[in-house]
Scaffold this motif. Structure first.
Motif, PDB file in Angstrom:
ATOM      1  N   CYS A   6       0.838  -1.201   0.000  1.00 16.41           N
ATOM      2  CA  CYS A   6       0.000   0.000   0.000  1.00 16.41           C
ATOM      3  C   CYS A   6       0.873   1.250   0.000  1.00 16.41           C
ATOM      4  O   CYS A   6       2.038   1.215   0.384  1.00 16.41           O
ATOM      5  N   GLY A   7       0.290   2.360  -0.405  1.00 18.57           N
ATOM      6  CA  GLY A   7       0.996   3.635  -0.350  1.00 18.57           C
ATOM      7  C   GLY A   7       1.870   3.857  -1.565  1.00 18.57           C
ATOM      8  O   GLY A   7       1.576   3.400  -2.666  1.00 18.57           O
ATOM      9  N   ALA A   8       2.981   4.575  -1.350  1.00 14.66           N
ATOM     10  CA  ALA A   8       3.843   4.975  -2.457  1.00 14.66           C
ATOM     11  C   ALA A   8       4.480   3.768  -3.127  1.00 14.66           C
ATOM     12  O   ALA A   8       4.935   2.839  -2.467  1.00 14.66           O
ATOM     13  N   VAL A 132      -3.764  -3.111 -10.340  1.00 16.22           N
ATOM     14  CA  VAL A 132      -3.738  -2.143  -9.242  1.00 16.22           C
ATOM     15  C   VAL A 132      -2.378  -1.468  -9.114  1.00 16.22           C
ATOM     16  O   VAL A 132      -2.295  -0.266  -8.855  1.00 16.22           O
ATOM     17  N   ASN A 133      -1.282  -2.225  -9.301  1.00 16.90           N
ATOM     18  CA  ASN A 133       0.033  -1.665  -8.976  1.00 16.90           C
ATOM     19  C   ASN A 133       0.954  -1.410 -10.154  1.00 16.90           C
ATOM     20  O   ASN A 133       1.903  -0.651 -10.023  1.00 16.90           O
ATOM     21  N   THR A 134       0.712  -2.006 -11.320  1.00 18.03           N
ATOM     22  CA  THR A 134       1.630  -1.811 -12.445  1.00 18.03           C
ATOM     23  C   THR A 134       1.641  -0.346 -12.883  1.00 18.03           C
ATOM     24  O   THR A 134       0.599   0.236 -13.176  1.00 18.03           O
ATOM     25  N   TYR A 140      -4.096   2.379  -3.436  1.00 16.25           N
ATOM     26  CA  TYR A 140      -5.062   2.588  -2.367  1.00 16.25           C
ATOM     27  C   TYR A 140      -5.438   1.245  -1.740  1.00 16.25           C
ATOM     28  O   TYR A 140      -5.671   0.268  -2.452  1.00 16.25           O
ATOM     29  N   CYS A 141      -5.495   1.214  -0.416  1.00 17.97           N
ATOM     30  CA  CYS A 141      -5.850  -0.005   0.302  1.00 17.97           C
ATOM     31  C   CYS A 141      -6.931   0.306   1.332  1.00 17.97           C
ATOM     32  O   CYS A 141      -7.073   1.452   1.774  1.00 17.97           O
ATOM     33  N   ASN A 142      -7.679  -0.729   1.711  1.00 15.65           N
ATOM     34  CA  ASN A 142      -8.660  -0.542   2.769  1.00 15.65           C
ATOM     35  C   ASN A 142      -7.994  -0.739   4.134  1.00 15.65           C
ATOM     36  O   ASN A 142      -6.770  -0.898   4.234  1.00 15.65           O
TER      37      ASN A 142
END
Length: 311
Positions: A6-8, A132-134, A140-142
């Protein structure tokens, strides 16, 4: 596939794209002022108090509002300018939350600035985590740390409002330049402005300000009325299956979604902008939050056997 953190995701800031709407707005404002001066000289002569300067002041006030509307109307949001071209993808998961981003005050006072109807965040199945990440700067995460993909919903009424505002502000800017001139000239005559004298500069300043304010007010009223009409026409068309489907989902809804997959140019997260299809396939038994394992436990989705290749 392991979940993305999650995050940067990448060091540094998100590269800022060139602002074509800002460029167009500034160019429109400068052109409007120049055209106002040329028209003022041609129509009313170059005398200061009741001539080209006053008409130019009115044109400047109207051009400022026209530039403002153009700045918002020419955003790459799919209304007038096409959105960022991404990749058409399909994915499945569980809706974590859904947010209505519409604003009544903006719809009434500044319809040209209306944005998307809303968005919903999907906790995706493991097979779709790459979406989500590529290439993302952020993920963003819950609250449980499960990665989510925001899915943005286009507002058809916002598009109608922006087009209507452009028509309205154009008519209002032209009318405002003339009405501002007439109002300022009448004020100048009433308070006895002369071409010379100790109070000439103060009188001229007052007259120029009045011309600009009247023209700006007429232009903004034109933008508002045009926006309301455009919004009403778009709402009456009642042709928004994706928006209707979005309104029916809630946290825990199991969905298969399709859309235009991009990296947000301002924030840096991956998202669907816009969502083009929503298919409800069930309701998860427990309340939020959800995990990728929860998403994996749901029934097979409607997507192809393997995700589309990332380009």
């Amino acid at each position: 596939m392991s979940p993305p953190p999650c995050g940067a995701q990448q060091p540094g800031s998100v590269p800022s794209p060139f602002s074509w709407p800002g460029f167009a707005a500034v160019g429109t404002g400068v052109t409007g002022v120049g055209a106002g001066y040329a028209a003022g000289v041609a129509l009313y002569g170059a005398s200061a108090v009741a001539g080209a300067y006053v008409f130019t002041a009115g044109a400047a006030g109207a051009a400022a509002i026209l530039a403002l509307v153009i700045y918002f109307a020419f955003q790459a949001d799919g209304c007038i300018i096409s959105p960022t071209k991404g990749q058409a993808i399909c994915l499945s998961g569980i809706v974590q939350d859904s947010t209505d981003t519409s604003d009544t005050a903006i719809a009434v006072l500044a319809p040209y600035a209306m944005g998307p109807a809303g968005l919903f965040n999907v906790v995706v199945k493991t097979i779709y985590l790459s979406f989500v990440n590529t290439n993302a700067f952020w993920v963003y995460c819950n609250g449980l740390g499960a990665p989510m993909l925001p899915c943005v919903i286009k507002s058809k009424t916002a598009c109608g409002a922006k087009i209507g505002s452009l028509v309205g502000v154009t008519a209002g800017a032209i009318a405002g330049a003339f009405l501002g001139y007439f109002a300022a000239a009448a004020l100048g005559a009433a308070i006895g402005c002369a071409a010379s004298g100790p109070f000439y500069l103060l009188c001229l300043l007052v007259v120029l300000i009045v011309a600009a304010i009247v023209a700006a007010v007429v232009a903004i009223v034109g933008a508002m009325i045009g926006g309301w009409i455009g919004e009403g026409i778009a709402a009456a068309a009642n042709d928004d299956p994706v928006g209707d489907a979005w309104k029916s989902i809630a946290p825990g809804t199991i969905v298969t979604v399709q859309g235009n997959w991009i990296t947000d140019p301002d924030i840096g997260n991956n998202e669907l902008f816009y969502t083009t299809s929503i298919n409800r396939t069930g309701q998860f038994a427990t309340p939020p939050g959800f995990t990728a394992a929860d998403a994996d436990s749901t029934a097979a989705d409607d997507c192809p056997i393997a995700p589309a290749p990332i380009k």
